[in-house]
Design a protein around this motif. Structure first.
Motif, short mmCIF file in Angstrom:
data_model
loop_
_atom_site.label_atom_id
_atom_site.label_comp_id
_atom_site.label_asym_id
_atom_site.label_seq_id
_atom_site.Cartn_x
_atom_site.Cartn_y
_atom_site.Cartn_z
N VAL A 47 43.05 82.51 45.19
CA VAL A 47 44.10 83.21 44.12
C VAL A 47 45.43 83.21 44.85
N MET A 48 45.69 83.56 46.11
CA MET A 48 46.87 83.60 46.79
C MET A 48 47.57 82.17 47.06
N THR A 49 46.63 81.31 47.38
CA THR A 49 47.40 79.96 48.03
C THR A 49 47.09 78.92 46.69
N GLY A 50 46.25 79.15 45.88
CA GLY A 50 45.73 77.68 44.91
C GLY A 50 45.19 76.87 45.63
N ASN A 51 44.71 76.75 46.83
CA ASN A 51 44.31 75.53 47.61
C ASN A 51 42.67 75.73 47.31
N PRO A 52 41.92 75.13 47.05
CA PRO A 52 40.68 75.15 46.74
C PRO A 52 39.87 74.64 47.97
N THR A 53 38.81 75.02 48.22
CA THR A 53 37.94 74.46 49.11
C THR A 53 36.46 74.20 48.77
N ILE A 54 35.88 75.02 47.58
CA ILE A 54 34.66 74.59 47.25
C ILE A 54 34.56 74.44 45.60
N LEU A 55 35.87 74.08 45.07
CA LEU A 55 35.90 73.86 43.69
C LEU A 55 35.33 72.15 43.27
N SER A 56 34.85 72.01 42.34
CA SER A 56 34.74 70.71 41.81
C SER A 56 33.60 69.86 42.27
N HIS A 57 32.80 70.43 43.25
CA HIS A 57 31.63 69.57 43.52
C HIS A 57 30.49 70.48 43.90
N PRO A 58 29.37 69.81 43.61
CA PRO A 58 27.93 70.78 43.88
C PRO A 58 27.79 71.41 45.11
N LEU A 59 27.52 72.62 44.90
CA LEU A 59 27.11 73.57 46.35
C LEU A 59 25.59 74.07 46.12
N GLN A 60 24.73 74.10 47.03
CA GLN A 60 23.80 74.74 47.08
C GLN A 60 23.72 76.16 47.62
N LEU A 61 23.46 77.24 46.71
CA LEU A 61 23.81 78.59 46.97
C LEU A 61 22.81 79.56 46.28
N LYS A 62 22.51 80.42 46.83
CA LYS A 62 21.77 81.49 46.21
C LYS A 62 22.37 82.37 45.25
N ALA A 63 21.55 82.78 44.16
CA ALA A 63 22.17 83.85 43.17
C ALA A 63 21.25 84.84 42.83
N VAL A 64 21.69 85.76 42.65
CA VAL A 64 20.80 87.14 42.30
C VAL A 64 20.65 87.43 41.05
N LYS A 65 19.29 87.55 40.54
CA LYS A 65 19.12 88.01 39.09
C LYS A 65 19.07 89.41 39.09
#
Length: 117
Positions: free
Chosen positions: A67-85
């Motif tokens: 949000v501060m820099t506008g420089n993405p590191t994880i956007l626009s490509h698939p990432l395998q992560l955990k999510a909480v239900k």
């Protein structure tokens, strides 16, 4: 290339959207079915509600940096992560995250495709 509007029309994969402060502003029906939340329970919550506790600090750091820099590191490509239900259980999911600037404010959207379900 996919856009956030494309994600909002998604009917197969769970979709989640947040504002630039990280508050959830939209989820679709597949998200509600997979993650167990009702709209009134999840809309307005912070993204931390669906991120495992062990990842809160790294998420907050990366989110703030973008949000501060506008420089993405994880956007626009698939990432395998955990999510909480809603019930607190964690699932493995392939996340595909987009960000778009709209009237000077960032909006984020992600598909969260469950893996091994």
């Amino acid at each position: 290339m996919k856009t956030i509007e494309d994600m909002k029309r998604e009917t197969e994969l769970p979709v989640l959207m947040t504002d630039e402060q990280g508050f959830i502003v939209y989820v679709n029906e597949p998200f509600r079915q997979v993650f167990g939340w009702k709209n009134e329970e999840i809309i307005g919550q912070t993204l931390a509600a669906v991120i495992p506790n062990s990842f809160h600090d790294s998420h907050n750091l990366g989110f703030s940096r973008f949000v501060m820099t506008g420089n993405p590191t994880i956007l626009s490509h698939p990432l395998q992560l955990k999510a909480v239900k809603k019930d607190g259980s964690e699932i493995d999911a392939e996340h595909f995250i987009l960000a778009e600037e709209n009237q000077g404010q960032w909006v984020f959207a992600a598909t969260l495709r469950p893996l091994n379900q």
